[in-house]
Write a protein that holds these residues in place. Structure first.
Motif, PDB file in Angstrom:
ATOM      1  N   SER A 142     -46.285  29.822  19.466  1.00  0.00           N
ATOM      2  CA  SER A 142     -45.304  28.162  19.610  1.00  0.00           C
ATOM      3  C   SER A 142     -45.636  27.899  21.044  1.00  0.00           C
ATOM      4  CB  SER A 142     -44.081  28.898  21.097  1.00  0.00           C
ATOM      5  OG  SER A 142     -43.278  29.607  20.035  1.00  0.00           O
ATOM      6  N   MET A 143     -46.869  28.918  22.020  1.00  0.00           N
ATOM      7  CA  MET A 143     -48.096  27.877  22.605  1.00  0.00           C
ATOM      8  C   MET A 143     -48.807  27.043  21.773  1.00  0.00           C
ATOM      9  SD  MET A 143     -49.305  30.790  24.911  1.00  0.00           S
ATOM     10  CE  MET A 143     -49.691  31.812  24.502  1.00  0.00           C
ATOM     11  N   GLY A 144     -49.104  27.473  21.009  1.00  0.00           N
ATOM     12  CA  GLY A 144     -49.683  26.324  19.561  1.00  0.00           C
ATOM     13  C   GLY A 144     -48.973  24.728  18.946  1.00  0.00           C
ATOM     14  N   VAL A 145     -48.295  25.183  19.272  1.00  0.00           N
ATOM     15  CA  VAL A 145     -47.329  24.260  18.546  1.00  0.00           C
ATOM     16  C   VAL A 145     -46.549  23.389  20.015  1.00  0.00           C
ATOM     17  CG1 VAL A 145     -44.724  23.147  18.115  1.00  0.00           C
ATOM     18  CG2 VAL A 145     -45.930  24.907  17.027  1.00  0.00           C
ATOM     19  N   ALA A 146     -46.746  23.847  20.708  1.00  0.00           N
ATOM     20  CA  ALA A 146     -46.629  23.042  22.491  1.00  0.00           C
ATOM     21  C   ALA A 146     -48.046  22.312  22.394  1.00  0.00           C
ATOM     22  CB  ALA A 146     -46.604  23.458  23.790  1.00  0.00           C
ATOM     23  N   VAL A 147     -48.940  23.203  22.875  1.00  0.00           N
ATOM     24  CA  VAL A 147     -50.417  22.209  23.069  1.00  0.00           C
ATOM     25  C   VAL A 147     -50.577  20.890  22.001  1.00  0.00           C
ATOM     26  CG1 VAL A 147     -52.882  22.672  22.979  1.00  0.00           C
ATOM     27  CG2 VAL A 147     -51.433  23.708  24.196  1.00  0.00           C
ATOM     28  N   ASP A 148     -50.490  21.749  20.655  1.00  0.00           N
ATOM     29  CA  ASP A 148     -50.596  20.552  19.709  1.00  0.00           C
ATOM     30  C   ASP A 148     -50.268  18.892  19.956  1.00  0.00           C
ATOM     31  OD1 ASP A 148     -51.951  20.265  16.670  1.00  0.00           O
ATOM     32  OD2 ASP A 148     -50.131  18.966  16.413  1.00  0.00           O
ATOM     33  N   HIS A 149     -48.679  19.354  20.359  1.00  0.00           N
ATOM     34  CA  HIS A 149     -47.795  18.403  20.420  1.00  0.00           C
ATOM     35  C   HIS A 149     -48.633  16.959  21.955  1.00  0.00           C
ATOM     36  CE1 HIS A 149     -45.615  19.737  17.516  1.00  0.00           C
ATOM     37  NE2 HIS A 149     -43.948  18.639  17.756  1.00  0.00           N
TER      38      HIS A 149
ATOM     39  N   LEU B  98     -53.535  14.315  33.467  1.00  0.00           N
ATOM     40  CA  LEU B  98     -52.935  15.426  33.287  1.00  0.00           C
ATOM     41  C   LEU B  98     -53.177  15.441  31.592  1.00  0.00           C
ATOM     42  CD1 LEU B  98     -49.825  14.496  34.401  1.00  0.00           C
ATOM     43  CD2 LEU B  98     -50.319  15.928  35.591  1.00  0.00           C
ATOM     44  N   LEU B  99     -53.688  15.145  30.534  1.00  0.00           N
ATOM     45  CA  LEU B  99     -53.408  15.447  29.176  1.00  0.00           C
ATOM     46  C   LEU B  99     -54.550  15.444  29.357  1.00  0.00           C
ATOM     47  CD1 LEU B  99     -51.284  12.179  27.758  1.00  0.00           C
ATOM     48  CD2 LEU B  99     -50.729  14.771  27.957  1.00  0.00           C
ATOM     49  N   GLN B 100     -55.905  15.395  29.814  1.00  0.00           N
ATOM     50  CA  GLN B 100     -57.202  15.943  30.136  1.00  0.00           C
ATOM     51  C   GLN B 100     -57.223  17.028  29.841  1.00  0.00           C
ATOM     52  OE1 GLN B 100     -60.000  13.624  29.321  1.00  0.00           O
ATOM     53  NE2 GLN B 100     -61.428  15.357  29.649  1.00  0.00           N
ATOM     54  N   VAL B 101     -56.359  18.023  29.862  1.00  0.00           N
ATOM     55  CA  VAL B 101     -56.614  19.488  30.139  1.00  0.00           C
ATOM     56  C   VAL B 101     -56.579  19.973  28.207  1.00  0.00           C
ATOM     57  CG1 VAL B 101     -54.574  20.321  30.514  1.00  0.00           C
ATOM     58  CG2 VAL B 101     -56.243  21.504  30.615  1.00  0.00           C
ATOM     59  N   THR B 102     -55.927  19.718  28.018  1.00  0.00           N
ATOM     60  CA  THR B 102     -55.312  19.567  26.436  1.00  0.00           C
ATOM     61  C   THR B 102     -56.749  19.398  25.765  1.00  0.00           C
ATOM     62  OG1 THR B 102     -55.237  17.183  25.136  1.00  0.00           O
ATOM     63  CG2 THR B 102     -53.244  18.782  26.465  1.00  0.00           C
ATOM     64  N   GLU B 103     -58.458  19.173  26.218  1.00  0.00           N
ATOM     65  CA  GLU B 103     -58.822  19.053  24.980  1.00  0.00           C
ATOM     66  C   GLU B 103     -59.613  20.625  25.285  1.00  0.00           C
ATOM     67  OE1 GLU B 103     -60.280  16.276  23.720  1.00  0.00           O
ATOM     68  OE2 GLU B 103     -58.632  15.211  24.015  1.00  0.00           O
ATOM     69  N   GLN B 104     -59.718  21.167  25.799  1.00  0.00           N
ATOM     70  CA  GLN B 104     -59.853  22.262  25.676  1.00  0.00           C
ATOM     71  C   GLN B 104     -58.733  23.252  25.183  1.00  0.00           C
ATOM     72  OE1 GLN B 104     -60.095  20.886  29.874  1.00  0.00           O
ATOM     73  NE2 GLN B 104     -61.647  19.938  28.590  1.00  0.00           N
ATOM     74  N   TRP B 105     -57.618  22.783  25.818  1.00  0.00           N
ATOM     75  CA  TRP B 105     -56.799  24.289  25.584  1.00  0.00           C
ATOM     76  C   TRP B 105     -56.628  23.504  23.569  1.00  0.00           C
ATOM     77  CZ3 TRP B 105     -52.049  23.077  28.962  1.00  0.00           C
ATOM     78  CH2 TRP B 105     -51.751  22.983  29.949  1.00  0.00           C
ATOM     79  N   ILE B 106     -56.714  22.777  23.090  1.00  0.00           N
ATOM     80  CA  ILE B 106     -56.885  22.132  22.378  1.00  0.00           C
ATOM     81  C   ILE B 106     -57.620  23.497  21.178  1.00  0.00           C
ATOM     82  CG2 ILE B 106     -57.800  20.034  21.299  1.00  0.00           C
ATOM     83  CD1 ILE B 106     -54.817  20.780  19.809  1.00  0.00           C
ATOM     84  N   GLU B 107     -58.298  24.188  21.791  1.00  0.00           N
ATOM     85  CA  GLU B 107     -59.331  25.015  20.855  1.00  0.00           C
ATOM     86  C   GLU B 107     -59.409  26.379  21.367  1.00  0.00           C
ATOM     87  OE1 GLU B 107     -61.917  23.974  19.289  1.00  0.00           O
ATOM     88  OE2 GLU B 107     -61.599  21.610  19.184  1.00  0.00           O
ATOM     89  N   ARG B 108     -57.922  26.901  22.443  1.00  0.00           N
ATOM     90  CA  ARG B 108     -57.936  27.578  22.996  1.00  0.00           C
ATOM     91  C   ARG B 108     -58.227  28.507  22.064  1.00  0.00           C
ATOM     92  NH1 ARG B 108     -54.211  28.420  27.824  1.00  0.00           N
ATOM     93  NH2 ARG B 108     -56.353  28.328  29.431  1.00  0.00           N
ATOM     94  N   THR B 109     -58.285  29.810  21.682  1.00  0.00           N
ATOM     95  CA  THR B 109     -57.706  31.145  21.383  1.00  0.00           C
ATOM     96  C   THR B 109     -57.104  32.238  21.950  1.00  0.00           C
ATOM     97  OG1 THR B 109     -60.042  32.081  21.419  1.00  0.00           O
ATOM     98  CG2 THR B 109     -59.853  30.659  19.283  1.00  0.00           C
ATOM     99  N   TYR B 110     -56.065  32.732  21.277  1.00  0.00           N
ATOM    100  CA  TYR B 110     -55.479  33.477  21.716  1.00  0.00           C
ATOM    101  C   TYR B 110     -55.413  34.702  21.730  1.00  0.00           C
ATOM    102  CZ  TYR B 110     -52.383  29.358  22.710  1.00  0.00           C
ATOM    103  OH  TYR B 110     -52.396  28.424  22.896  1.00  0.00           O
TER     104      TYR B 110
END
Length: 294
Positions: free
Chosen positions: A69-76, A29-41
């Motif tokens: 707020s989305m950035g904070v969520a992904v960061d954690h 499940l957490l694997q997806v955060t590897e892509q999300w942490i690099e996401r620009t909005y």
């Protein structure tokens, strides 16, 4: 969302096959955060819903708060993944409390982004953003405590600006006139000030966002339930320990036993699943608001 083929994560203690499967599921499940942490909005495109919102209440842009707020969520969530694999790619040490605290922050911030972005009407989106800003200003004043005339004057100036922006945006005008067609401008301004002092609570935000994201099981709002459990862990509340695995090690003193407390992995997996789903729902609405006029 799946881990790389063949990945099998080993905990630092012996666990059952069922527990091992849950650990592997958590890491997948957490694997997806590897892509999300690099996401620009993306910024709001001209003519989009958020562009219209932002122009009316600069510098308190709705889109900026939502993306933060989305950035904070992904960061954690990403930090949880990093913490779990910190001893090596194939070895995990799952802390008892910290992952649930990280899940709480991720869920709460993803919910905030969705709650802020989801209303179909601009006045409501703007009202929610400016309610948050009023709460921020109140928190600043409370943080510094003792009176400071210069600082207090600046905070009041900002409050007046927020009130005026809200009035110009007509955040409650239609509701006031519907209730009283002869309402004056002063009546509308007074109602606006009252609406802005209604501080959004985390409970309100998570509950509403859970319904929007359809994280419901029968009569249960899963987002709200899991957020409450994770919040209790973060605050050190003892009632939540009834949901934990407690193993009696042996007597310590008369009437007192030493125990080993372990957080149930399935609870953590459920919390992460809901946080990821909330973030996904928030991002979809955000993407719509920065590209569409609705």
């Amino acid at each position: 969302m799946a881990a790389a083929a063949g990945t099998d994560y080993s905990p630092s203690v012996t666990v059952s096959n069922e527990e091992q499967a849950l650990i592997n599921k958590l890491m997948a499940l957490l694997q997806v955060t590897e892509q999300w942490i690099e996401r620009t909005y993306p910024t709001a495109q001209p003519g989009s819903a958020f562009a219209g919102d932002d122009a009316k209440i600069h510098p308190y842009e709705v889109s900026h708060q939502a993306s933060q707020s989305m950035g904070v969520a992904v960061d954690h969530l990403h930090s949880m993944r990093m913490a779990l694999t910190g001893t090596g790619d194939n070895v995990l040490r799952i802390h008892t409390y910290a992952p649930l605290s990280l899940t709480r922050v991720a869920l709460e911030n993803a919910a905030l982004a969705l709650w802020l972005s989801s209303p179909a009407q601009r006045p409501e989106r703007i009202l929610r953003r400016l309610r948050l800003e009023m709460a921020n200003l109140k928190a600043v004043k409370s943080f510094f405590g003792r009176p400071n005339p210069q600082q207090d004057a600046e905070i009041q100036r900002r409050k007046d600006r927020v009130n005026e922006l809200a009035f110009q945006a007509g955040v409650v005008t239609n509701a006031v006139l519907a209730a009283n067609p002869t309402a004056s401008e002063e009546d509308i301004k007074a109602a606006t000030r009252t609406a802005l002092t209604n501080k959004p609570t985390a409970t309100e935000i998570v509950q509403d966002a859970g319904q929007i994201a359809q994280l419901i099981d029968g009569d249960n709002n899963l987002a709200l339930m899991l957020w409450r459990v994770c919040s209790a862990v973060a605050h050190g509340d003892r009632w939540v320990l009834t949901a934990f695995d407690i193993e009696v090690i042996g007597p310590s003193t008369p009437g007192v036993s030493d125990v080993r407390i372990t957080a149930p992995t399935d609870l953590l997996v459920a919390g992460v699943q809901v946080a990821l789903a909330m973030y996904g729902a928030a991002y979809r609405v955000y993407d719509q608001r920065v590209t569409s006029h609705r």
